[in-house]
Design a protein around this motif. Structure first.
Motif, PDB file in Angstrom:
ATOM      1  N   TYR A  78     -46.640 -23.339  21.873  1.00 39.43           N
ATOM      2  CA  TYR A  78     -46.917 -23.809  20.513  1.00 39.43           C
ATOM      3  C   TYR A  78     -47.883 -22.858  19.803  1.00 39.43           C
ATOM      4  CZ  TYR A  78     -44.476 -28.324  20.877  1.00 39.43           C
ATOM      5  OH  TYR A  78     -43.531 -29.316  20.976  1.00 39.43           O
ATOM      6  N   GLY A  79     -48.858 -22.321  20.533  1.00 38.74           N
ATOM      7  CA  GLY A  79     -49.789 -21.338  19.960  1.00 38.74           C
ATOM      8  C   GLY A  79     -49.052 -20.097  19.462  1.00 38.74           C
ATOM      9  N   SER A  80     -47.984 -19.713  20.184  1.00 37.32           N
ATOM     10  CA  SER A  80     -47.243 -18.495  19.812  1.00 37.32           C
ATOM     11  C   SER A  80     -46.470 -18.683  18.508  1.00 37.32           C
ATOM     12  CB  SER A  80     -46.288 -18.091  20.936  1.00 37.32           C
ATOM     13  OG  SER A  80     -45.155 -18.933  20.970  1.00 37.32           O
ATOM     14  N   TYR A  81     -46.254 -19.935  18.103  1.00 40.88           N
ATOM     15  CA  TYR A  81     -45.561 -20.192  16.834  1.00 40.88           C
ATOM     16  C   TYR A  81     -46.551 -20.383  15.680  1.00 40.88           C
ATOM     17  CZ  TYR A  81     -41.668 -21.287  20.010  1.00 40.88           C
ATOM     18  OH  TYR A  81     -40.712 -21.244  20.992  1.00 40.88           O
ATOM     19  N   TYR A  93     -51.959 -14.808  20.519  1.00 47.20           N
ATOM     20  CA  TYR A  93     -52.156 -13.364  20.706  1.00 47.20           C
ATOM     21  C   TYR A  93     -50.855 -12.709  21.174  1.00 47.20           C
ATOM     22  CZ  TYR A  93     -53.843  -8.953  22.699  1.00 47.20           C
ATOM     23  OH  TYR A  93     -54.029  -7.621  23.006  1.00 47.20           O
ATOM     24  N   GLY A  94     -50.202 -13.351  22.145  1.00 47.25           N
ATOM     25  CA  GLY A  94     -48.973 -12.762  22.691  1.00 47.25           C
ATOM     26  C   GLY A  94     -47.776 -12.936  21.779  1.00 47.25           C
ATOM     27  N   GLN A  95     -47.819 -13.940  20.877  1.00 44.86           N
ATOM     28  CA  GLN A  95     -46.686 -14.247  19.989  1.00 44.86           C
ATOM     29  C   GLN A  95     -45.381 -14.327  20.779  1.00 44.86           C
ATOM     30  OE1 GLN A  95     -46.619 -14.343  16.086  1.00 44.86           O
ATOM     31  NE2 GLN A  95     -48.455 -15.263  16.938  1.00 44.86           N
ATOM     32  N   ASN A 124     -61.457 -10.654  18.374  1.00 40.08           N
ATOM     33  CA  ASN A 124     -60.645 -10.261  17.211  1.00 40.08           C
ATOM     34  C   ASN A 124     -59.510 -11.249  16.954  1.00 40.08           C
ATOM     35  OD1 ASN A 124     -62.219  -8.067  16.641  1.00 40.08           O
ATOM     36  ND2 ASN A 124     -60.992  -6.637  17.871  1.00 40.08           N
ATOM     37  N   GLU A 125     -58.925 -11.768  18.042  1.00 38.62           N
ATOM     38  CA  GLU A 125     -57.838 -12.750  17.882  1.00 38.62           C
ATOM     39  C   GLU A 125     -58.362 -14.026  17.226  1.00 38.62           C
ATOM     40  OE1 GLU A 125     -54.356 -14.443  17.551  1.00 38.62           O
ATOM     41  OE2 GLU A 125     -54.559 -12.375  18.240  1.00 38.62           O
ATOM     42  N   SER A 175     -46.790 -13.490  27.041  1.00 40.29           N
ATOM     43  CA  SER A 175     -48.141 -13.600  26.480  1.00 40.29           C
ATOM     44  C   SER A 175     -49.200 -13.247  27.521  1.00 40.29           C
ATOM     45  CB  SER A 175     -48.388 -15.014  25.933  1.00 40.29           C
ATOM     46  OG  SER A 175     -47.590 -15.249  24.795  1.00 40.29           O
ATOM     47  N   LEU A 176     -49.013 -13.735  28.744  1.00 42.46           N
ATOM     48  CA  LEU A 176     -49.973 -13.419  29.813  1.00 42.46           C
ATOM     49  C   LEU A 176     -49.942 -11.927  30.150  1.00 42.46           C
ATOM     50  CD1 LEU A 176     -49.359 -16.575  32.020  1.00 42.46           C
ATOM     51  CD2 LEU A 176     -51.566 -15.938  31.036  1.00 42.46           C
ATOM     52  N   ARG A 177     -48.724 -11.351  30.153  1.00 44.53           N
ATOM     53  CA  ARG A 177     -48.618  -9.905  30.440  1.00 44.53           C
ATOM     54  C   ARG A 177     -49.327  -9.068  29.382  1.00 44.53           C
ATOM     55  NH1 ARG A 177     -42.339  -9.707  31.661  1.00 44.53           N
ATOM     56  NH2 ARG A 177     -42.289 -10.165  33.888  1.00 44.53           N
ATOM     57  N   SER A 178     -49.313  -9.545  28.123  1.00 49.14           N
ATOM     58  CA  SER A 178     -49.917  -8.755  27.042  1.00 49.14           C
ATOM     59  C   SER A 178     -51.444  -8.688  27.208  1.00 49.14           C
ATOM     60  CB  SER A 178     -49.551  -9.345  25.674  1.00 49.14           C
ATOM     61  OG  SER A 178     -50.151 -10.614  25.510  1.00 49.14           O
TER      62      SER A 178
END
Length: 447
Positions: free
Chosen positions: A235-238, A69-71, A408-409, A77-80
């Motif tokens: 790894y999720g962000s990639y 989600y944060g990419q 949605n994510e 990512s946590l801030r988003s």
């Protein structure tokens, strides 16, 4: 949000191999069999499998989803998600980065020893006995030099980037790991005594199920999947948006569990082969004599009893351990590197060398003060920081993240997820069961 220069995994298989590589480390190949042997074998195995399914898998989905989600790195990512308290989000992201760095600092020392044990037999064969002895005997210079070598190896892979470094090396190393495992298990099964180990491993004795066993097995499930320290978030962000996260997380958890199970299939029978060959592994009370140096004392003693074949098997075993360590260490270094890239606008190469060198300095300090620092750093990072960060991620996903945005994510990679059983159970499960269970185990282990 994230910079456009962020890498991505080029294929789903590449991601699964990298994430499984992150998860498959010394925790599986060393920690799991040792704990199984100390906790009655099959009883531990069954509870461990239950814990992976009930606790580690739901948390793995949570971490991957936050990252994708944060990419971006864990801080961004946590801030988003945690938009109302960006300072807290940044703080916990930073703590995850520190935890990953601390784990890598002591991990590099252990992995360095494994490199020493892998190289020693070859030196013995060519007549360099004193060099081989130096590699396997505890000493400050040896600990520092081998940690340095392993750290440089980790830095080399990470500086190459996501697709060219992490993915490429994981997709090469993981199949090698599986093949080595298979060959060694088949070989050990041909040895006298192996079947006794197999019985202990596969036939449960209910008397071994205690609260301590529950704590050990849950801790093992959690650490074995690299949860809590931000590796899986990065790894999720990639990950590309069209990936079905629950399905992919299940595949990663399955590979990780299969490797832990295989390690048990190899090491428990190997212990009984060693016992059969006159190596002492249990004391008079029937307890494992020394779980800490099972890998460095018991198994090499067993390889020695096998003659020339033992040298080949021993080298194979330690090469396998080094591969498992490297696929984990690259994911640990990736956490602070991704933060430096995104938050400080550093190039990947510079970030990798600066941070990798700083962690190496910490490794050297620990190696030179081994007695007082090694256990302390390991405990602070894995016994305290990892589970408490896991609780924070569960609270972020369960209580702070807007439910529709979360849905949605997940829908990006699985449009029908809302109708399925997973979405009916998982959100409240992560909200209530995961934090309570992790905290309960944490309190038990600390008290």
């Amino acid at each position: 949000m994230a910079s456009n220069s962020r890498g991505q995994f080029s294929s789903k298989l590449g991601f699964i191999m990298a994430a499984a590589g992150s998860a498959v480390g010394l925790g599986n190949v060393w920690g799991f069999p040792t704990k199984a042997a100390s906790n009655g074998g099959a009883a531990f195995l069954i509870i461990y499998l239950v814990m992976v399914f009930l606790l580690a898998f739901p948390m793995l989905v949570a971490e991957l989803t936050i990252g994708r989600y944060g990419q971006s790195n864990p801080i961004a990512s946590l801030r988003s998600i945690w938009t109302k308290n960006r300072a807290a989000a940044g703080f916990f992201g930073l703590i995850a980065m520190v935890a990953a760095s601390m784990i890598l600092s002591f991990y590099s020392i252990l992995a360095g020893w494994l490199m020493g044990f892998a190289a020693a037999p070859a030196l013995e064969v060519v007549g360099l006995q004193s060099a081989a002895d130096w590699l396997v005997n505890f000493g400050d210079a040896r600990n520092v030099i081998l940690a340095l070598l392993f750290s440089l190896l980790t830095i080399y892979v990470v500086q190459k980037g996501v697709a060219d470094g992490i993915e490429k090396w994981s997709t090469r190393l993981m199949p090698m790991l599986f093949v080595l495992f298979g060959v060694m298990i088949v070989y050990i099964f041909t040895q006298d005594g192996a079947m006794d180990g197999l019985k202990m491993y596969l036939i449960p004795d209910v008397s071994h199920v205690t609260p301590a066993l529950l704590v050990d097995s849950m801790g093992q499930a959690f650490f074995s999947l690299s949860l809590g320290v931000g590796s899986m978030m990065v790894y999720g962000s990639y990950l590309k948006k069209d990936v079905n996260i629950p399905k992919t997380a299940a595949q990663v958890a399955a590979i990780d569990t299969a490797v832990a199970f295989s390690a048990g299939l190899l090491i428990l029978p190997a212990m009984f082969v060693a016992k059969n060959n006159g190596v002492e592994i249990f004391n008079a009370a029937g307890d494992l004599m020394s779980s800490g140096d099972l890998v460095f004392a018991v198994l090499p003693a067993m390889f020695d009893t096998m003659g020339s074949m033992g040298m080949i098997v021993g080298t194979g075993f330690f090469v396998l351990m080094v591969i498992a360590a490297l696929t984990s260490s690259i994911s640990l270094l990736e956490v602070p590197v991704s933060c430096a890239q995104d938050e400080l606008n550093m190039t990947r190469r510079k970030a990798t060398w600066v941070i990798g060198s700083a962690i190496l300095v910490l490794s050297i300090v620990i190696a030179l003060n081994f007695g007082s620092l090694f256990g302390l750093v390991a405990d602070i990072s894995t016994v305290y920081m990892q589970p408490l960060l896991g609780v924070v991620w569960a609270i972020v996903v369960g209580w702070i993240w807007n439910r529709n945005k979360l849905l949605n994510e997940l829908k990006e990679g699985n449009p029908e997820i809302e109708q399925g059983l997973f979405w009916k159970i998982w959100p409240w499960y992560v909200r209530i069961v995961c934090p309570v269970a992790i905290l309960a185990v944490f309190m038990f282990s600390v008290l």
